[in-house]
Design a protein around this motif. Structure first.
Motif, PDB file in Angstrom:
ATOM      1  N   LEU A  72      68.598  36.896  69.495  1.00  0.00           N
ATOM      2  CA  LEU A  72      67.443  36.341  68.781  1.00  0.00           C
ATOM      3  C   LEU A  72      66.318  37.377  68.640  1.00  0.00           C
ATOM      4  O   LEU A  72      65.304  37.106  68.009  1.00  0.00           O
ATOM      5  CB  LEU A  72      66.941  35.075  69.492  1.00  0.00           C
ATOM      6  N   ASP A  73      66.522  38.550  69.210  1.00  0.00           N
ATOM      7  CA  ASP A  73      65.509  39.604  69.177  1.00  0.00           C
ATOM      8  C   ASP A  73      65.985  40.733  68.250  1.00  0.00           C
ATOM      9  O   ASP A  73      66.698  41.645  68.663  1.00  0.00           O
ATOM     10  CB  ASP A  73      65.290  40.106  70.616  1.00  0.00           C
ATOM     11  N   PHE A  74      65.565  40.668  66.995  1.00  0.00           N
ATOM     12  CA  PHE A  74      66.075  41.605  65.982  1.00  0.00           C
ATOM     13  C   PHE A  74      65.740  43.057  66.318  1.00  0.00           C
ATOM     14  O   PHE A  74      66.583  43.943  66.220  1.00  0.00           O
ATOM     15  CB  PHE A  74      65.523  41.234  64.603  1.00  0.00           C
ATOM     16  N   LYS A  75      64.515  43.294  66.730  1.00  0.00           N
ATOM     17  CA  LYS A  75      64.085  44.670  67.050  1.00  0.00           C
ATOM     18  C   LYS A  75      64.893  45.245  68.221  1.00  0.00           C
ATOM     19  O   LYS A  75      65.280  46.417  68.212  1.00  0.00           O
ATOM     20  CB  LYS A  75      62.594  44.688  67.403  1.00  0.00           C
ATOM     21  N   GLY A  76      65.120  44.397  69.216  1.00  0.00           N
ATOM     22  CA  GLY A  76      65.909  44.809  70.372  1.00  0.00           C
ATOM     23  C   GLY A  76      67.325  45.207  69.935  1.00  0.00           C
ATOM     24  O   GLY A  76      67.885  46.196  70.414  1.00  0.00           O
ATOM     25  N   LEU A  77      67.883  44.450  69.005  1.00  0.00           N
ATOM     26  CA  LEU A  77      69.231  44.765  68.507  1.00  0.00           C
ATOM     27  C   LEU A  77      69.221  46.082  67.735  1.00  0.00           C
ATOM     28  O   LEU A  77      70.136  46.905  67.856  1.00  0.00           O
ATOM     29  CB  LEU A  77      69.745  43.644  67.599  1.00  0.00           C
ATOM     30  N   GLN A  78      68.171  46.275  66.926  1.00  0.00           N
ATOM     31  CA  GLN A  78      68.053  47.534  66.163  1.00  0.00           C
ATOM     32  C   GLN A  78      68.063  48.731  67.110  1.00  0.00           C
ATOM     33  O   GLN A  78      68.740  49.729  66.873  1.00  0.00           O
ATOM     34  CB  GLN A  78      66.737  47.553  65.385  1.00  0.00           C
ATOM     35  N   LYS A  79      67.311  48.585  68.190  1.00  0.00           N
ATOM     36  CA  LYS A  79      67.183  49.647  69.183  1.00  0.00           C
ATOM     37  C   LYS A  79      68.561  50.008  69.757  1.00  0.00           C
ATOM     38  O   LYS A  79      68.900  51.181  69.889  1.00  0.00           O
ATOM     39  CB  LYS A  79      66.296  49.127  70.313  1.00  0.00           C
ATOM     40  N   ILE A  80      69.342  48.976  70.061  1.00  0.00           N
ATOM     41  CA  ILE A  80      70.667  49.209  70.652  1.00  0.00           C
ATOM     42  C   ILE A  80      71.569  49.927  69.649  1.00  0.00           C
ATOM     43  O   ILE A  80      72.250  50.897  69.974  1.00  0.00           O
ATOM     44  CB  ILE A  80      71.307  47.871  71.094  1.00  0.00           C
ATOM     45  N   VAL A  81      71.568  49.437  68.407  1.00  0.00           N
ATOM     46  CA  VAL A  81      72.443  50.034  67.385  1.00  0.00           C
ATOM     47  C   VAL A  81      72.100  51.506  67.181  1.00  0.00           C
ATOM     48  O   VAL A  81      72.986  52.363  67.078  1.00  0.00           O
ATOM     49  CB  VAL A  81      72.343  49.240  66.055  1.00  0.00           C
ATOM     50  N   VAL A  82      70.797  51.807  67.175  1.00  0.00           N
ATOM     51  CA  VAL A  82      70.366  53.200  66.967  1.00  0.00           C
ATOM     52  C   VAL A  82      70.665  54.044  68.207  1.00  0.00           C
ATOM     53  O   VAL A  82      71.300  55.097  68.109  1.00  0.00           O
ATOM     54  CB  VAL A  82      68.859  53.250  66.629  1.00  0.00           C
ATOM     55  N   ASN A  83      70.257  53.553  69.375  1.00  0.00           N
ATOM     56  CA  ASN A  83      70.412  54.361  70.589  1.00  0.00           C
ATOM     57  C   ASN A  83      71.870  54.630  70.945  1.00  0.00           C
ATOM     58  O   ASN A  83      72.203  55.688  71.450  1.00  0.00           O
ATOM     59  CB  ASN A  83      69.721  53.689  71.783  1.00  0.00           C
ATOM     60  N   TYR A  84      72.728  53.634  70.694  1.00  0.00           N
ATOM     61  CA  TYR A  84      74.148  53.792  71.056  1.00  0.00           C
ATOM     62  C   TYR A  84      75.010  54.195  69.867  1.00  0.00           C
ATOM     63  O   TYR A  84      76.219  54.279  69.979  1.00  0.00           O
ATOM     64  CB  TYR A  84      74.696  52.503  71.682  1.00  0.00           C
ATOM     65  N   ARG A  85      74.409  54.434  68.715  1.00  0.00           N
ATOM     66  CA  ARG A  85      75.149  54.833  67.481  1.00  0.00           C
ATOM     67  C   ARG A  85      76.308  53.878  67.200  1.00  0.00           C
ATOM     68  O   ARG A  85      77.453  54.291  67.067  1.00  0.00           O
ATOM     69  CB  ARG A  85      75.728  56.249  67.605  1.00  0.00           C
ATOM     70  N   ILE A  86      75.972  52.588  67.167  1.00  0.00           N
ATOM     71  CA  ILE A  86      77.016  51.571  66.999  1.00  0.00           C
ATOM     72  C   ILE A  86      77.626  51.619  65.583  1.00  0.00           C
ATOM     73  O   ILE A  86      76.918  51.803  64.595  1.00  0.00           O
ATOM     74  CB  ILE A  86      76.418  50.166  67.273  1.00  0.00           C
ATOM     75  N   ASP A  87      78.972  51.452  65.519  1.00  0.00           N
ATOM     76  CA  ASP A  87      79.675  51.391  64.235  1.00  0.00           C
ATOM     77  C   ASP A  87      80.199  49.985  63.924  1.00  0.00           C
ATOM     78  O   ASP A  87      80.244  49.568  62.780  1.00  0.00           O
ATOM     79  CB  ASP A  87      80.905  52.320  64.237  1.00  0.00           C
TER      80      ASP A  87
END
Ligand code: AKB
Length: 330
Positions: A72-87
């Motif tokens: 439910l935390d969009f910014k938190g998810l963005q952070k994870i995708v960027v920091n971990y280079r999620i594909d």
């Protein structure tokens, strides 16, 4: 030299191409831990990040990264995708059918708003996104035996409504924005990790309670037929589907299943191994949910388009579950 540098860069990008970095949400539910194990075996421990909002046990932490992620935390998810280079994103977070009826506003937040966040995230960062759907995405107006891939869907649970919404929104994002959205409609999944709040859970609970106490009270009528599959088949369907090339997929949402059985048929098979098992029946509200769902699931399109094949039938499922539960619990 600059040529060496280029070559090593190419090599690294080749390795990266072969091993996607994957985020699993709702990772501590019924499917997450086992799914992470399978993906880590194939892509490397560090490339599969399990996440949830609940505290992991030692077993959850045993073979790779675990992080806090609130869908439910969009910014938190963005952070994870960027920091971990999620594909790739595998989105398991959801309230299941029975528990969803007990708290509809929460189910709307988690199942619908949460899904809005992850689908937008996947669009923004061009992720491949997998969201499971379910036999619960059908309802009393759907043909129940068999239930084809494309037919009437008018579910009567908030869980079902949220899954139809996910299917439609995912297909829409695919056609409108080119999102690599993939979705399998699973039947009841039977695993030694306990599920929480589903209608098909009796078929898991009987192994845990039945083996421990030699008795089980079933909340469905003995003749309630539902589609089912063993966890290993569920995860191999997911793995195979995620690795199918886009040009092989004729649609973004596929039915998959392995078998159909009634409580009575399952208990009779289990009694071959546990003859003193005592079963009683006390149907509750979950009976109404089960009666609106498919009895036999037609997954011929998945078999045709990307070669789906189950390994486990009822007999093999019962043998494997007895083994799993004995190893894990007794
Ligand atoms: C449930 O019973 O709610 C789930 C499902 C079939 O989607 N296991």
């Amino acid at each position: 030299s600059s040529r060496d540098l280029k070559e090593s860069e190419n090599l690294r990008s080749d390795v990266r191409k072969k091993s996607p970095r994957i985020l699993i949400t709702g990772g501590l539910g019924q499917l997450g831990t086992e799914c992470a194990k399978l993906l880590r075996k194939n892509y490397g421990n560090e490339n599969v990040i399990l996440s949830d909002i609940i505290k992991p046990t030692d077993e959850n932490l045993s073979n790779g990264p675990f992080i806090f992620a609130d869908i439910l935390d969009f910014k938190g998810l963005q952070k994870i995708v960027v920091n971990y280079r999620i594909d790739w994103l595998i989105h398991f977070s959801a309230l299941l059918s029975a528990i969803g009826e007990q708290n509809v506003p929460l189910a709307v937040r988690v199942n619908i708003e949460g899904m809005h966040n992850v689908i937008e995230l996947a669009k923004q960062y061009k992720l491949r996104i997998f969201i499971p759907s379910t036999i619960g995405a059908f309802g009393p107006d759907s043909p129940r035996n068999p239930t084809p891939n494309v037919t009437i869907q008018r579910p009567r649970t908030i869980y079902g409504v949220s899954k139809v919404h996910a299917e439609l929104l995912g297909e829409y994002y695919h056609h409108r924005f080119g999102l690599d959205f993939r979705c399998l409609r699973f039947p009841g999944v039977i695993s030694s990790d306990p599920p929480g709040g589903g209608t098909t859970d009796y078929a898991v609970a009987v192994f845990h309670e039945g083996l421990l106490t030699k008795k089980y009270e079933c909340y469905l009528e003995p003749c309630t037929r539902l589609p089912m599959m063993y966890i290993e088949d569920c995860l191999s369907a997911l793995f195979q589907f995620l690795n199918t090339s886009n040009d092989q997929l004729r649609r973004r949402v596929y039915n998959v299943t392995a078998m159909s059985f009634t409580p009575e048929e399952l208990f009779n098979e289990l009694k071959k191994h546990v003859p003193d098992l005592k079963i009683t029946y006390k149907p509750d509200g979950r009976q109404y949910i089960a009666e609106s769902w498919p009895q036999v699931f037609d997954d011929s399109e998945a078999r045709r388009d990307w070669g789906w094949q189950n390994k486990y039938n009822l007999e093999q499922l019962v043998e494997s579950m007895i083994r799993d539960v004995r190893v894990n619990l007794l």
